[in-house]
Design a protein around this motif. Structure first.
Motif, PDB file in Angstrom:
ATOM      1  N   GLY A 187     -42.872 -30.432  -2.348  1.00  0.00           N
ATOM      2  CA  GLY A 187     -42.110 -29.257  -1.575  1.00  0.00           C
ATOM      3  C   GLY A 187     -42.789 -28.648  -0.774  1.00  0.00           C
ATOM      4  O   GLY A 187     -42.117 -27.681  -1.284  1.00  0.00           O
ATOM      5  N   ILE A 188     -43.981 -28.895  -0.452  1.00  0.00           N
ATOM      6  CA  ILE A 188     -44.221 -27.624  -0.169  1.00  0.00           C
ATOM      7  C   ILE A 188     -44.964 -28.073   2.039  1.00  0.00           C
ATOM      8  O   ILE A 188     -45.480 -28.781   1.880  1.00  0.00           O
ATOM      9  N   ARG A 189     -44.013 -26.805   2.728  1.00  0.00           N
ATOM     10  CA  ARG A 189     -43.895 -27.214   4.419  1.00  0.00           C
ATOM     11  C   ARG A 189     -44.875 -26.080   4.886  1.00  0.00           C
ATOM     12  O   ARG A 189     -45.622 -25.636   4.247  1.00  0.00           O
ATOM     13  N   VAL A 190     -45.757 -26.410   5.344  1.00  0.00           N
ATOM     14  CA  VAL A 190     -47.155 -26.325   6.269  1.00  0.00           C
ATOM     15  C   VAL A 190     -46.328 -26.285   8.256  1.00  0.00           C
ATOM     16  O   VAL A 190     -46.175 -27.638   8.822  1.00  0.00           O
ATOM     17  N   ASN A 191     -46.646 -25.619   8.382  1.00  0.00           N
ATOM     18  CA  ASN A 191     -46.749 -25.301  10.481  1.00  0.00           C
ATOM     19  C   ASN A 191     -47.411 -23.953  10.982  1.00  0.00           C
ATOM     20  O   ASN A 191     -47.992 -23.218  10.248  1.00  0.00           O
ATOM     21  N   THR A 192     -48.068 -24.037  12.390  1.00  0.00           N
ATOM     22  CA  THR A 192     -48.719 -23.445  12.778  1.00  0.00           C
ATOM     23  C   THR A 192     -48.519 -22.857  14.345  1.00  0.00           C
ATOM     24  O   THR A 192     -47.431 -23.456  15.231  1.00  0.00           O
ATOM     25  N   ILE A 193     -48.659 -22.222  14.338  1.00  0.00           N
ATOM     26  CA  ILE A 193     -48.139 -20.719  14.966  1.00  0.00           C
ATOM     27  C   ILE A 193     -49.069 -20.832  16.167  1.00  0.00           C
ATOM     28  O   ILE A 193     -50.184 -20.515  15.862  1.00  0.00           O
ATOM     29  N   GLN A 194     -48.958 -21.048  18.180  1.00  0.00           N
ATOM     30  CA  GLN A 194     -50.192 -21.355  18.607  1.00  0.00           C
ATOM     31  C   GLN A 194     -50.002 -20.111  20.216  1.00  0.00           C
ATOM     32  O   GLN A 194     -49.592 -20.614  21.068  1.00  0.00           O
TER      33      GLN A 194
END
Length: 259
Positions: A187-194
């Motif tokens: 239940g851990i989300r991961v995203n990236t900003i470029q």
């Protein structure tokens, strides 16, 4: 994930630039925040300014990162949010000639490795520690935590001299979906900003004319990004429970030229 006084967050590189803007946005929303940064003076100043906790941290070191997380958790509790903004680079061409002597030079391998260690390994080092901590928590509304990492337009549009920086940031983009999949059952989300070109301390040496020229390269709006715009997207990634495994460009539609 709801951002309020019950939420604890860690922001690496949180004493300046994109990181500090994110700290301010999280604090404005009510969250408790720990600032991880190498510079004790600017870190303490940022913490006092924002009502946060400063934890001196060098993301190049396992021991330093472990100690920083221990201090942060003792002060504000186990974090459910991690935003990784710590990073940096250099500007060295793969191989080049001296304009005066004609001497051929190559990009020193140790300087290439340093950029990858700082950006890619440093980010991953913090991700692993934070994930392990988040896994000890009970889910809230189905999720235990959220992570936001920072890549760069250089990951796909690297300019001359950015071989190491491009490789390091491209690796962050490349591992985003994999880490999100690894942590999905927890239940851990991961995203990236470029991000594209932003008005940060890294631009401190640029003249007004240079800044104007850089801004003019951006299709719309024709200006440098503001750190608060990065923070706004980071908070949306935290709040939106269906935002997972994604890398999002934040660059005014710029595609960087060779130089």
């Amino acid at each position: 994930m709801k951002i309020d006084a019950s939420l604890a967050a860690v922001v690496t590189g949180g004493a300046s630039g994109l990181g500090l803007a994110t700290v301010k946005a999280l604090r404005a929303a009510g969250a408790k925040v720990a600032i991880f940064d190498r510079n004790p003076e600017s870190g303490a100043r940022a913490a006092e300014e924002t009502g946060s906790v400063f934890c001196e941290c060098d993301v190049l070191s396992d021991e330093s990162v472990d100690a920083a997380f221990a201090r942060a958790r003792a002060a504000i509790g186990q974090e459910r949010v991690l935003v990784c903004c710590a990073g940096g680079g250099n500007a060295i061409r793969t191989a080049s000639r001296d304009k005066e002597t004609g001497e051929i030079r190559i990009f020193p391998s140790d300087k290439f490795e340093w950029v990858l260690k700082l950006n890619t390994v440093g980010t991953f080092r913090c991700v692993t520690r934070s994930a392990a901590g988040m896994m000890t928590l009970e889910p809230v509304d189905g999720e235990r935590g959220v992570m936001v990492n920072t890549a760069s337009a250089a990951a796909t549009d690297g300019q001359m001299g950015q071989a190491a920086y491009s490789a390091a940031k491209a690796a962050i983009v490349g591992m985003t979906l994999t880490i999100a999949r690894d942590l999905s059952r927890e239940g851990i989300r991961v995203n990236t900003i470029q991000p594209g070109i932003f008005h940060t301390p890294a631009m401190a040496g640029a003249t007004p004319k240079m800044l104007e020229a850089l801004g003019a390269m951006v299709p719309f709006p024709p200006r440098l990004g503001d750190a608060s715009e990065y923070a706004s997207l980071a908070l949306e990634m935290i709040r939106n429970g269906y935002f997972n495994g994604e890398t999002v460009r934040l660059d005014g539609a710029i595609r960087m030229q060779p130089r």
